[in-house]
Design an enzyme around this catalytic site. Structure first.
Site, short mmCIF file in Angstrom:
data_model
loop_
_atom_site.label_atom_id
_atom_site.label_comp_id
_atom_site.label_asym_id
_atom_site.label_seq_id
_atom_site.Cartn_x
_atom_site.Cartn_y
_atom_site.Cartn_z
N CYS A 2 0.83 -1.20 0.00
CA CYS A 2 0.00 0.00 0.00
C CYS A 2 0.87 1.26 0.00
O CYS A 2 1.99 1.26 0.47
CB CYS A 2 -0.93 0.09 1.20
SG CYS A 2 -1.89 -1.37 1.51
N ARG A 27 3.13 0.44 -5.32
CA ARG A 27 3.05 -0.25 -4.03
C ARG A 27 1.75 -1.04 -3.87
O ARG A 27 1.58 -1.80 -2.91
CB ARG A 27 3.15 0.76 -2.88
CG ARG A 27 4.41 1.61 -2.92
CD ARG A 27 4.45 2.54 -1.75
NE ARG A 27 4.49 1.81 -0.50
CZ ARG A 27 5.58 1.32 0.05
NH1 ARG A 27 6.75 1.47 -0.54
NH2 ARG A 27 5.53 0.66 1.19
N TRP A 75 -3.01 -2.56 -1.55
CA TRP A 75 -2.73 -3.93 -1.97
C TRP A 75 -3.31 -4.78 -0.85
O TRP A 75 -2.78 -4.80 0.25
CB TRP A 75 -1.23 -4.14 -2.10
CG TRP A 75 -0.84 -5.47 -2.68
CD1 TRP A 75 -0.70 -5.77 -4.00
CD2 TRP A 75 -0.51 -6.65 -1.96
NE1 TRP A 75 -0.33 -7.08 -4.14
CE2 TRP A 75 -0.19 -7.65 -2.91
CE3 TRP A 75 -0.45 -6.99 -0.61
CZ2 TRP A 75 0.17 -8.93 -2.55
CZ3 TRP A 75 -0.09 -8.28 -0.25
CH2 TRP A 75 0.23 -9.25 -1.22
N ASN A 101 -0.73 1.30 6.05
CA ASN A 101 0.03 0.35 5.23
C ASN A 101 0.64 -0.66 6.19
O ASN A 101 1.41 -0.28 7.06
CB ASN A 101 1.12 1.13 4.47
CG ASN A 101 2.17 0.22 3.85
OD1 ASN A 101 1.90 -0.92 3.54
ND2 ASN A 101 3.37 0.75 3.66
N GLY A 102 0.26 -1.93 6.06
CA GLY A 102 0.82 -2.95 6.95
C GLY A 102 -0.25 -3.93 7.38
O GLY A 102 -1.30 -4.03 6.77
N GLU A 488 15.01 -15.98 -14.23
CA GLU A 488 14.58 -14.59 -14.27
C GLU A 488 13.74 -14.30 -15.53
O GLU A 488 12.74 -13.59 -15.47
CB GLU A 488 15.81 -13.67 -14.18
CG GLU A 488 15.55 -12.19 -14.32
CD GLU A 488 14.62 -11.59 -13.28
OE1 GLU A 488 14.27 -12.27 -12.31
OE2 GLU A 488 14.22 -10.43 -13.47
N LYS A 492 9.91 -12.96 -15.45
CA LYS A 492 9.47 -11.74 -16.13
C LYS A 492 8.21 -12.01 -16.96
O LYS A 492 7.27 -11.24 -16.94
CB LYS A 492 10.55 -11.18 -17.07
CG LYS A 492 11.75 -10.51 -16.46
CD LYS A 492 11.50 -9.16 -15.88
CE LYS A 492 11.00 -9.20 -14.47
NZ LYS A 492 11.84 -9.39 -13.38
N GLU A 495 5.14 -12.68 -14.67
CA GLU A 495 4.70 -11.49 -13.94
C GLU A 495 3.82 -10.58 -14.78
O GLU A 495 2.82 -10.08 -14.28
CB GLU A 495 5.93 -10.65 -13.53
CG GLU A 495 6.64 -11.13 -12.31
CD GLU A 495 7.84 -10.24 -12.00
OE1 GLU A 495 7.95 -9.79 -10.86
OE2 GLU A 495 8.68 -9.99 -12.90
N HIS A 511 14.96 -34.60 -16.97
CA HIS A 511 14.38 -35.23 -15.78
C HIS A 511 12.95 -34.77 -15.54
O HIS A 511 12.47 -34.80 -14.41
CB HIS A 511 15.25 -34.93 -14.55
CG HIS A 511 16.64 -35.46 -14.70
ND1 HIS A 511 16.91 -36.80 -14.74
CD2 HIS A 511 17.83 -34.81 -14.86
CE1 HIS A 511 18.23 -36.97 -14.90
NE2 HIS A 511 18.80 -35.78 -14.99
N LYS A 610 5.29 -3.67 -6.08
CA LYS A 610 6.74 -3.47 -6.20
C LYS A 610 7.45 -3.71 -4.88
O LYS A 610 8.55 -4.23 -4.84
CB LYS A 610 6.98 -2.03 -6.67
CG LYS A 610 8.42 -1.69 -6.89
CD LYS A 610 8.78 -1.91 -8.33
CE LYS A 610 10.25 -1.85 -8.57
NZ LYS A 610 10.69 -2.96 -9.41
C1 G6P Z 1 8.29 -7.96 -5.39
C2 G6P Z 1 8.59 -7.29 -6.70
C3 G6P Z 1 9.74 -7.99 -7.40
C4 G6P Z 1 10.96 -8.00 -6.49
C5 G6P Z 1 10.64 -8.64 -5.13
C6 G6P Z 1 11.76 -8.41 -4.13
O1 G6P Z 1 7.78 -9.24 -5.60
O2 G6P Z 1 7.43 -7.32 -7.53
O3 G6P Z 1 10.06 -7.30 -8.59
O4 G6P Z 1 12.00 -8.71 -7.10
O5 G6P Z 1 9.47 -8.03 -4.57
O6 G6P Z 1 11.86 -7.04 -3.89
P1 G6P Z 1 13.14 -6.28 -3.40
O7 G6P Z 1 12.71 -4.85 -3.31
O8 G6P Z 1 13.46 -6.84 -2.04
O9 G6P Z 1 14.21 -6.50 -4.37
#
Ligand code: G6P
Length: 615
Positions: A2, A27, A75, A101-102, A488, A492, A495, A511, A610
């Site tokens: 949030c 956020r 969120w 937020n929390g 990764e 991507k 996501e 496997h 994020k």
């Molecule tokens: C969230 C974001 C990701 C990020 C992860 C860890 O899931 O959407 O993009 O890699 O958190 O975040 P950080 O800020 O600790 O790298």
């Protein structure tokens, strides 16, 4: 997660808050709301959906007048995203209004108590419990809002950044923080409150970042008073000068932040090694490592803790640290590590990697490691973030603000910092010769130009994206340094396009995942010249004989893969340990273009955020 924003001063609060919420949407973006004090009463509007939906609704619903207000972009944790569960929340009397937020973990017990005392709840949120708890304390003890907030927070278990005001005292906002970030922008006779400084950057460069367990009373025309929530001790405010500028947080002509950030990588990587990589002097300078060299040299092993993309960067660093500096490395999901009973000794170095510096699980893992005597080193992007402050030492990535939820430049700059660390330690330990060391520095210095060249594949990647955008599954394969890049790449795609994708070490394919391969399955294979090339070519042959569609990520000039693959995307040649910095570029572009073609919200994918400040 949030995002929260507040304003008290001499300007109209609404435009500042609505714009601020838009900047904080990274956020969370499942619902939003604003409460304004219009001079005689609170006007509140909230809705399920994005800030833009709120804007339409609010402007048709309430007057936007008022120089005091608070806003929230959510969120969801407790209660589904809907209008009722959106913030701000009123207390039962309608006098108090709060944004949060929390998570309040003991909200259920508190709620039951309040219900016994006659309180009625409209929403399913823990936040509505908190605002009524504050009201209850205030009423019973007949005290000011600040004191009531303090007493209430001492009964709360959980995490929060809150802002609350009372319509009967419309000259102050009370804010507090534990575990979720909260910045106060200090202007001329005006104050801004926000989860980070982006909502107020055009108004002031001066900000106070509250520490955990601190609260502040932000009064119109007065100085900010900060106190410890637990023992009421006054704290001297530390006003920081912000380095952020407006340009950095705007799209600058790109359609999406993600694309802008992909294209920023050459500069971002340069910024990461500026002043640290000194190829002429054949030196790497990282103050955090230098100051603690004894500890690094005495370390039995390195434990990396991180989440998401940062965890993938950690995995790349395992290969780099072990190869160059001969230090054993374990890479842990912070969320698992924190709840195990891990064996940690004083001879362990824990490296915590985090773009935001706020990820709750990573923060908890750091606290656990510290409590067991480990030395904890942070690799963060956001300056002054909780993780940057909680760690014993660290190195910033200096990537600049990353706003797209899918992490791109944070990943490559994290790998850059970790490579610099590995090189510095390798030199100190004598596990690399001086000529090899110098060669690595020269190659690393060339990476920004090579990333620039890799970005030229954009148009071709777009063509490939068009061919495969309707696939329902993707497989990503890589070996060695490029196995984490395969993970990764798959992350991507998942996501932002919501296509199922799996990353695998290429040799493990036989496997299990090989059973999935048929003529419908696109398989992205990282097959650069250095590093198990022949073995990966054999893996490609295995895919080909099962009619899988092969997209090869190859070194410029490659011939063998070209003969086998359906498409090849070339990246420039570099030394093996640096290939992830190049092979990751086309994978970022591939996921970006597919998501755009499918009409997905690239910068704000569903269900994600994020900065994950809840566990
Ligand atoms: C969230 C974001 C990701 C990020 C992860 C860890 O899931 O959407 O993009 O890699 O958190 O975040 P950080 O800020 O600790 O790298």
């Amino acid at each position: 997660m949030c995002g929260i924003v507040g304003y008290i001063g001499h300007r109209e609060a609404y435009p500042i808050i609505i714009k601020g919420l838009q900047r904080l949407e990274y956020r969370g973006y499942d619902s939003a709301g604003i409460a304004l004090y219009d001079g005689s009463d609170i006007k509140l509007s909230k809705t399920k959906g994005k800030v833009v939906d709120l804007k339409d609704k609010l402007e048709s619903e309430i007057s936007t007048i008022g120089s005091l207000g608070i806003g929230h972009t959510r969120w969801a944790t407790h209660g589904v995203p809907n209008d009722v569960n959106s913030h701000p929340h009123y207390s039962n009397s309608g006098d108090l209004v709060i944004i949060h937020n929390g998570i309040i973990e003991n909200y259920d017990a508190l709620k039951k108590e309040l219900i016994k005392r006659g309180y009625v709840f409209k929403s399913d949120t823990d936040t509505e419990v908190l605002v009524n708890l504050i009201e209850d304390v205030k009423r019973n003890e007949d005290i000011k809002l600040g004191k009531a907030v303090q007493i209430a927070l001492n009964q709360v278990v959980g995490a929060y950044a809150i802002a609350v005001f009372d319509k009967n005292k419309p000259n102050e906002i009370v804010v507090a923080r534990l575990g979720s970030p909260l910045a106060i922008g200090i202007g001329e006779d005006e104050f801004f409150i926000a989860s980070d400084a982006s909502p107020f950057i055009e108004f002031t460069k001066n900000a106070i970042y509250l520490e955990d367990e601190e609260m502040a009373i932000v009064r119109r025309g007065k100085e900010v008073k900060i106190r410890k929530i637990k023992n009421d001790a006054l704290v001297d405010p530390y006003v920081q000068e912000l380095q952020l500028n407006l340009e950095q947080i705007e799209k600058g002509g790109y359609d999406h932040f993600m694309l802008k950030e992909i294209y920023e990588q050459p500069e971002a990587i340069k910024d990461t090694f500026r002043g640290r990589l000194l190829s002429k002097e054949a030196m790497v300078k990282l103050a955090g490592v230098e100051d603690n060299m004894k500890k690094f040299l005495a370390a039995d092993r390195i434990i990396v803790v991180a989440c998401g993309t940062s965890w993938h960067a950690g995995l790349v660093s395992e290969y780099i640290f072990e190869d160059l500096a001969r230090i054993p490395v374990e890479v842990e999901y912070a969320s698992e590590f924190r709840y195990r009973n891990p064996v940690i000794t004083e001879k362990d170095i824990v490296i915590a990697i985090s773009q935001s510096g706020e990820t709750a699980d990573t923060l908890a893992a750091i606290k656990l490691a510290k409590s067991r005597g480990a030395f904890v080193f942070g690799v963060c992007n956001v300056v002054g973030s909780s993780i940057a402050r909680e760690t014993d030492a660290g190195a910033y990535t200096h990537a600049g603000p990353e706003i797209g939820v899918a992490s791109t430049k944070a990943f490559t700059t994290q790998i850059t910092v970790l490579t610099l660390m590995a090189l510095r330690l390798a030199r100190a330990k004598g596990t690399i010769s001086s000529s090899e060391f110098r060669h690595h520095l020269i190659e690393l210095e060339l990476i920004p130009d090579k990333v620039e060249e890799a970005l030229k594949s954009d148009a071709f990647v777009q063509t490939i994206s068009d061919i495969y955008k309707d696939a329902t599954n993707f497989l990503y394969l890589g070996r060695g340094f490029n196995f984490p890049v395969a993970l990764e790449g798959a992350l991507k795609l998942k996501e932002i396009s919501y296509i199922h994708a799996e990353g695998y070490p290429a040799a493990e394919m036989k496997h299990g995942p090989i059973a999935l391969i048929d003529e419908q399955m696109p398989v992205v294979v990282i097959a650069t010249k250095k590093g198990h090339y022949e073995k990966v070519v054999s893996n490609i042959q295995e895919i080909k004989s099962r009619k899988g569609k092969i997209i090869g990520i190859v070194t410029k000039g490659d011939k063998s893969v070209k003969e086998l693959a359906d498409h090849v995307i070339e990246v420039p040649e570099t030394i093996e340990c640096l290939t992830p910095l190049l092979t990751t570029i086309p994978l970022q572009l591939l996921s970006y273009h597919i998501a755009v073609m499918l009409g997905k919200n690239v910068d704000q994918p569903r269900n994600l955020a994020k900065s994950v400040t809840v566990e």
